[in-house]
Design an enzyme around this catalytic site. Structure first.
Site, PDB file in Angstrom:
ATOM      1  N   LYS A  48      30.135  45.402  79.125  1.00  0.00           N
ATOM      2  CA  LYS A  48      29.460  46.700  79.256  1.00  0.00           C
ATOM      3  C   LYS A  48      29.890  47.692  78.179  1.00  0.00           C
ATOM      4  CE  LYS A  48      30.837  46.703  83.489  1.00  0.00           C
ATOM      5  NZ  LYS A  48      31.239  47.150  84.830  1.00  0.00           N
ATOM      6  N   GLY A  75      40.298  41.888  74.735  1.00  0.00           N
ATOM      7  CA  GLY A  75      40.832  43.248  74.634  1.00  0.00           C
ATOM      8  C   GLY A  75      41.756  43.407  73.448  1.00  0.00           C
ATOM      9  N   ASP A  76      42.575  42.390  73.208  1.00  0.00           N
ATOM     10  CA  ASP A  76      43.482  42.426  72.056  1.00  0.00           C
ATOM     11  C   ASP A  76      42.697  42.424  70.751  1.00  0.00           C
ATOM     12  OD1 ASP A  76      45.723  42.426  73.707  1.00  0.00           O
ATOM     13  OD2 ASP A  76      45.896  40.249  73.677  1.00  0.00           O
ATOM     14  N   LYS A 111      34.346  31.808  72.230  1.00  0.00           N
ATOM     15  CA  LYS A 111      35.150  30.624  71.899  1.00  0.00           C
ATOM     16  C   LYS A 111      36.322  30.496  72.855  1.00  0.00           C
ATOM     17  CE  LYS A 111      34.215  30.810  66.925  1.00  0.00           C
ATOM     18  NZ  LYS A 111      34.839  31.038  65.612  1.00  0.00           N
TER      19      LYS A 111
END
Length: 133
Positions: A48, A75-76, A111
């Site tokens: 989102k 997130g990283d 991936k």
């Protein structure tokens, strides 16, 4: 911290707010004022998109819907892209950096794994060219 990135779940834990763009805006401003003022705050919302907040720029990027294989590292990878632009191309508007960071996260999700799933800059540019065409 000068730069803070939290997920939508962490936003709820820290502020009690939900993950709508309006509540992300309110939450990011709240987080920016905890302790010393932050340079930038990012609220990541998975597929989102992400909300961003700084004194100069605030906004929301809807992100990309992709067929996710593994979300480990997304997130990283998002934050890594943000840090790259803040450090190496500091004149880049946050809106553009977040758009690119969302693309990096989306490509990473497509991936298996974390480090091996990180896209190259060329892969990100090709992805964005297709998406934004």
């Amino acid at each position: 911290a000068d730069i803070v990135q939290v997920s939508e779940i962490e936003l709820k834990l820290l502020t009690g707010l939900g993950d709508s763009p309006e509540e992300c805006a309110k939450g990011a401003e709240m987080i920016s004022k905890i302790g010393r003022e932050k340079r930038a705050v990012f609220i990541t919302r998975g597929s989102k998109g992400a909300y961003y907040y700084s004194k100069e720029e605030q906004g929301y990027d809807p992100g990309f819907r992709v067929k996710a294989v593994d979300t480990t590292g997304c997130g990283d990878s998002f934050l890594g892209a943000i840090l790259y632009y803040l450090a190496c191309e500091p004149r880049t508007p946050l809106a553009k950096a977040v758009r690119i960071a969302n693309a990096v996260g989306a490509l990473c999700a497509m991936k298996q794994g974390a480090f091996d799933a990180m896209p190259t800059k060329a892969e990100v540019e090709a992805f964005l060219a297709k998406q934004d065409a």
